[in-house]
Design an enzyme around this catalytic site. Structure first.
Site, PDB file in Angstrom:
ATOM      1  N   ASP A  35      41.788  39.764  41.605  1.00 37.29           N
ATOM      2  CA  ASP A  35      41.302  40.833  40.739  1.00 37.29           C
ATOM      3  C   ASP A  35      42.431  41.328  39.831  1.00 37.29           C
ATOM      4  O   ASP A  35      43.614  41.274  40.218  1.00 37.29           O
ATOM      5  CB  ASP A  35      40.775  42.001  41.566  1.00 37.29           C
ATOM      6  CG  ASP A  35      39.473  41.671  42.266  1.00 37.29           C
ATOM      7  OD1 ASP A  35      38.771  40.752  41.806  1.00 37.29           O
ATOM      8  OD2 ASP A  35      39.152  42.340  43.271  1.00 37.29           O
TER       9      ASP A  35
ATOM     10  N   TYR B 278      46.387  39.019  52.990  1.00 43.83           N
ATOM     11  CA  TYR B 278      46.526  40.145  52.057  1.00 43.83           C
ATOM     12  C   TYR B 278      47.132  41.364  52.746  1.00 43.83           C
ATOM     13  O   TYR B 278      46.962  41.567  53.955  1.00 43.83           O
ATOM     14  CB  TYR B 278      45.143  40.575  51.532  1.00 43.83           C
ATOM     15  CG  TYR B 278      44.398  39.540  50.750  1.00 43.83           C
ATOM     16  CD1 TYR B 278      44.534  39.451  49.368  1.00 43.83           C
ATOM     17  CD2 TYR B 278      43.538  38.648  51.388  1.00 43.83           C
ATOM     18  CE1 TYR B 278      43.837  38.502  48.637  1.00 43.83           C
ATOM     19  CE2 TYR B 278      42.829  37.690  50.662  1.00 43.83           C
ATOM     20  CZ  TYR B 278      42.987  37.622  49.297  1.00 43.83           C
ATOM     21  OH  TYR B 278      42.294  36.676  48.586  1.00 43.83           O
TER      22      TYR B 278
ATOM     23  N   ASP C 252      37.081  49.777  43.876  1.00 42.36           N
ATOM     24  CA  ASP C 252      38.529  49.818  43.690  1.00 42.36           C
ATOM     25  C   ASP C 252      38.844  50.776  42.544  1.00 42.36           C
ATOM     26  O   ASP C 252      37.959  51.532  42.104  1.00 42.36           O
ATOM     27  CB  ASP C 252      39.103  48.423  43.439  1.00 42.36           C
ATOM     28  CG  ASP C 252      38.545  47.760  42.171  1.00 42.36           C
ATOM     29  OD1 ASP C 252      37.914  48.455  41.346  1.00 42.36           O
ATOM     30  OD2 ASP C 252      38.752  46.539  42.001  1.00 42.36           O
TER      31      ASP C 252
ATOM     32  N   ARG D  89      37.375  44.098  48.990  1.00 40.85           N
ATOM     33  CA  ARG D  89      36.685  45.349  48.641  1.00 40.85           C
ATOM     34  C   ARG D  89      35.446  45.556  49.499  1.00 40.85           C
ATOM     35  O   ARG D  89      35.139  46.674  49.926  1.00 40.85           O
ATOM     36  CB  ARG D  89      36.295  45.337  47.164  1.00 40.85           C
ATOM     37  CG  ARG D  89      37.440  45.587  46.204  1.00 40.85           C
ATOM     38  CD  ARG D  89      36.992  45.471  44.764  1.00 40.85           C
ATOM     39  NE  ARG D  89      36.677  44.105  44.387  1.00 40.85           N
ATOM     40  CZ  ARG D  89      35.789  43.758  43.460  1.00 40.85           C
ATOM     41  NH1 ARG D  89      35.104  44.704  42.828  1.00 40.85           N
ATOM     42  NH2 ARG D  89      35.585  42.496  43.157  1.00 40.85           N
TER      43      ARG D  89
END
Length: 282
Positions: free
Chosen positions: A39, A67, A81, A174
């Site tokens: 992203d 991550y 987000d 997300r």
């Protein structure tokens, strides 16, 4: 030019923009593409394929990703987000650290996940985020993912926590943030994301776009290192290209094919022992 670059993508630019900047800096004329979107707000490992290395896109998509993700509880934005400042949900409930730790094991393993409406998921050939921005509903079907690790590693504030997540390709962090908040009877937004590993590509080896050099290219066989290997002679490879049947006994499955220590492609061998090339890398 054939191989991969392990780019350290900065936050606030798209993956496509990072690829463009790399192509411009090194004046790359060969085919170029990234192996798994990050992203725009996310940073970290972005693997970029050059030349025929792009034919290993499907192989890279199946690789495990790791991550560091920051989740802030108490509000949820339209995009889940900080790309959107539109707050669509609020909650006064901020979970305690021990409450979060208690539910994390329930997210481990294989499961179904639905991509966010603001995502690059293709819906009938149209990106989901385009439909969402036009106010159109998107029928996003759940897909299979697997979570291997989901640990709380740090608490930044009363409502903000950092997690280390190891997951299969295709996992939306997300959505995981949203699902965790639901489990805790509240809402949350992903406020930061860094990819630290993509398959065997690690952030400690990543190169910033401004500093990348041609010498930083990684050979294609780096991606094939955990795959079973078959060594063939040039004559056998020519026969395969000519459509002749080559028998390889006592081998069943998918293999990396080498010739004179050079990766030639990926092949599949079935019960009939006939080797069939799925991907040519030369």
């Amino acid at each position: 030019m054939n191989g991969f670059f392990n780019l350290l993508k900065p936050a606030n630019i798209s993956s496509a923009k990072a690829v463009y900047l790399l192509k411009k800096k090194l004046n790359i004329k060969d085919k170029i593409g990234h192996m798994g979107t990050l992203d725009p707000l996310a940073s970290g490992v972005l693997v970029v394929g050059i030349g025929r290395a792009n034919r290993l896109f499907d192989v890279m998509l199946s690789k495990t990703k790791t991550y560091l993700a920051e989740f802030t509880f108490g509000y949820e934005t339209a995009t889940l987000d900080l790309e959107s400042d539109e707050i669509v949900k609020k909650s006064e409930k901020i979970p305690l650290k021990n409450e979060i730790i208690a539910v994390l094991p329930s997210f481990l393993g294989k499961q179904k996940q639905t991509a966010p409406i603001f995502s690059a998921k293709s819906i009938g050939g149209v990106r989901a985020y385009k439909l969402a921005r036009e106010g159109k509903s998107a029928d996003i079907k759940a897909h299979d993912i697997e979570i291997f690790k989901f640990d709380l590693v740090k608490q930044n504030s009363n409502a903000t926590f950092v997690f280390e997540i190891e997951c299969s390709g295709g996992t939306y962090i997300r959505s995981l943030c949203q699902d965790l908040a639901k489990k805790l009877h509240t809402v949350a937004t992903m406020t930061n994301l860094k990819r630290t590993k993509c398959g065997d590509f690690e952030i400690s080896d990543s190169v910033e776009i401004e500093e990348v050099k041609e010498d930083d290219i990684i050979p294609v066989d780096f991606v094939l290192q955990h795959m079973g290997k078959i060594n063939l002679k040039q004559e056998a490879l020519k026969d395969i290209r000519d459509g002749k049947k080559i028998i390889i006994k006592n081998h069943i499955g998918t293999f990396a094919v080498f010739c004179e220590n050079k990766a030639m492609g990926i092949a599949k061998i079935g019960d009939d022992s006939i080797i069939k090339m799925r991907t040519w890398l030369v």
